[in-house]
Design an enzyme around this catalytic site. Structure first.
Site, PDB file in Angstrom:
ATOM      1  N   ASP A   1       0.849  -1.195   0.000  1.00 52.17           N
ATOM      2  CA  ASP A   1       0.000   0.000   0.000  1.00 52.17           C
ATOM      3  C   ASP A   1       0.889   1.251   0.000  1.00 52.17           C
ATOM      4  OD1 ASP A   1      -3.214   0.511   0.918  1.00 52.17           O
ATOM      5  OD2 ASP A   1      -1.822   2.199   1.141  1.00 52.17           O
TER       6      ASP A   1
ATOM      7  N   GLY B   1     -16.180   2.337   3.478  1.00 51.58           N
ATOM      8  CA  GLY B   1     -14.980   3.167   3.407  1.00 51.58           C
ATOM      9  C   GLY B   1     -14.109   2.893   2.196  1.00 51.58           C
ATOM     10  N   GLN B   2     -14.682   2.309   1.158  1.00 50.93           N
ATOM     11  CA  GLN B   2     -13.901   2.022  -0.047  1.00 50.93           C
ATOM     12  C   GLN B   2     -13.634   3.314  -0.822  1.00 50.93           C
ATOM     13  OE1 GLN B   2     -15.757  -0.829  -2.659  1.00 50.93           O
ATOM     14  NE2 GLN B   2     -13.946  -1.028  -3.965  1.00 50.93           N
TER      15      GLN B   2
ATOM     16  N   ASN C   1     -12.839  -3.382   2.317  1.00 51.86           N
ATOM     17  CA  ASN C   1     -13.736  -2.237   2.403  1.00 51.86           C
ATOM     18  C   ASN C   1     -14.640  -2.270   1.176  1.00 51.86           C
ATOM     19  OD1 ASN C   1     -12.508  -1.308   4.757  1.00 51.86           O
ATOM     20  ND2 ASN C   1     -10.985  -0.126   3.626  1.00 51.86           N
TER      21      ASN C   1
ATOM     22  N   HIS D   1     -10.203  -5.006  -3.695  1.00 57.65           N
ATOM     23  CA  HIS D   1      -8.883  -5.238  -3.096  1.00 57.65           C
ATOM     24  C   HIS D   1      -9.040  -5.733  -1.678  1.00 57.65           C
ATOM     25  CE1 HIS D   1     -10.023  -0.976  -2.589  1.00 57.65           C
ATOM     26  NE2 HIS D   1      -9.428  -1.032  -1.405  1.00 57.65           N
ATOM     27  N   LEU D   2      -8.152  -6.616  -1.292  1.00 56.81           N
ATOM     28  CA  LEU D   2      -8.077  -7.131   0.073  1.00 56.81           C
ATOM     29  C   LEU D   2      -6.884  -6.483   0.749  1.00 56.81           C
ATOM     30  CD1 LEU D   2      -8.750  -9.071   2.393  1.00 56.81           C
ATOM     31  CD2 LEU D   2      -7.594 -10.888   1.128  1.00 56.81           C
ATOM     32  N   HIS D   3      -7.161  -5.725   1.839  1.00 56.77           N
ATOM     33  CA  HIS D   3      -6.077  -5.174   2.649  1.00 56.77           C
ATOM     34  C   HIS D   3      -5.536  -6.258   3.577  1.00 56.77           C
ATOM     35  CE1 HIS D   3      -6.795  -0.701   2.205  1.00 56.77           C
ATOM     36  NE2 HIS D   3      -8.016  -1.103   1.914  1.00 56.77           N
TER      37      HIS D   3
HETATM   38  P1  5GP Z   1      -9.761   1.617   0.235  1.00 50.48           P
HETATM   39  O1  5GP Z   1      -9.909   2.875   1.039  1.00 50.48           O
HETATM   40  O2  5GP Z   1     -10.404   1.739  -1.122  1.00 50.48           O
HETATM   41  O3  5GP Z   1     -10.174   0.370   0.960  1.00 50.48           O
HETATM   42  O4  5GP Z   1      -8.197   1.415   0.034  1.00 50.48           O
HETATM   43  C1  5GP Z   1      -7.495   1.921  -1.034  1.00 50.48           C
HETATM   44  C2  5GP Z   1      -6.026   1.801  -0.676  1.00 50.48           C
HETATM   45  O5  5GP Z   1      -5.275   1.987  -1.842  1.00 50.48           O
HETATM   46  C3  5GP Z   1      -5.555   2.837   0.351  1.00 50.48           C
HETATM   47  O6  5GP Z   1      -5.011   2.176   1.481  1.00 50.48           O
HETATM   48  C4  5GP Z   1      -4.505   3.641  -0.424  1.00 50.48           C
HETATM   49  O7  5GP Z   1      -3.410   3.992   0.385  1.00 50.48           O
HETATM   50  C5  5GP Z   1      -4.114   2.684  -1.523  1.00 50.48           C
HETATM   51  N1  5GP Z   1      -3.680   3.348  -2.749  1.00 50.48           N
HETATM   52  C6  5GP Z   1      -4.353   4.341  -3.411  1.00 50.48           C
HETATM   53  N2  5GP Z   1      -3.671   4.686  -4.532  1.00 50.48           N
HETATM   54  C7  5GP Z   1      -2.575   3.884  -4.574  1.00 50.48           C
HETATM   55  C8  5GP Z   1      -1.490   3.774  -5.508  1.00 50.48           C
HETATM   56  O8  5GP Z   1      -1.400   4.470  -6.511  1.00 50.48           O
HETATM   57  N3  5GP Z   1      -0.529   2.842  -5.208  1.00 50.48           N
HETATM   58  C9  5GP Z   1      -0.605   2.034  -4.105  1.00 50.48           C
HETATM   59  N4  5GP Z   1       0.395   1.142  -3.917  1.00 50.48           N
HETATM   60  N5  5GP Z   1      -1.621   2.116  -3.221  1.00 50.48           N
HETATM   61  C10 5GP Z   1      -2.582   3.032  -3.453  1.00 50.48           C
END
Ligand code: 5GP
Ligand code: ZN
Length: 114
Positions: free
Chosen positions: A30, A93-94, A87, A100-102
């Site tokens: 991330d 909170g997406q 998310n 994507h899986l964190h």
């Molecule tokens: P969400 O909030 O949609 O669950 O998570 C999106 C995640 O993607 C966030 O943790 C954010 O830091 C990450 N992210 C957003 N843009 C980029 C990017 O360009 N590169 C990488 N490696 N992570 C990203």
């Protein structure tokens, strides 16, 4: 989805710190890590969120989850564990509309999240 950030990462148009990839999935660190270990695992095919999964995506979803926990173990989370989070949409909170899986590990995490 040509303007999707994660599709651009899949195509190599945006750089990322890749951890693992195969024909179906990609794992990468991330950009804004919330824990010492924080990576994302995505399908290479654009699926907007978890609630858009089709019955035919079951094997892909299982593969993605399997590889997420395998990589977490390889990155040092085997003993103390990690958190695995999808998310989904606005209440979840997406912020990036590509499934994507964190995976977060390397420190104790609070519950419940905000
Ligand atoms: P969400 O909030 O949609 O669950 O998570 C999106 C995640 O993607 C966030 O943790 C954010 O830091 C990450 N992210 C957003 N843009 C980029 C990017 O360009 N590169 C990488 N490696 N992570 C990203
Ligand atoms: Zn996408």
């Amino acid at each position: 989805m040509s303007d999707c950030i994660f599709c651009k990462i899949v195509r190599g148009e945006i750089p990322s710190r890749k951890i693992f990839e195969d024909d179906e999935i990609l794992a990468f660190h991330d950009l804004n890590p919330k824990a010492p270990t924080h990576f994302l695992v995505i399908p290479k095919r654009h699926i907007p969120n978890l609630m858009e999964l089709a019955p035919a995506d079951s094997a892909l979803a299982g593969h993605l989850v399997y590889e997420a926990q395998r990589i977490a173990g390889e990155l040092g989370c085997a003993e103390r564990g990690a958190r695995f989070v999808f998310n989904c949409k606005s209440d979840g909170g997406q912020t990036v509309d590509h499934l994507h899986l964190h995976v977060l590990g390397g420190r104790p995490l609070d519950w419940p999240p905000g």
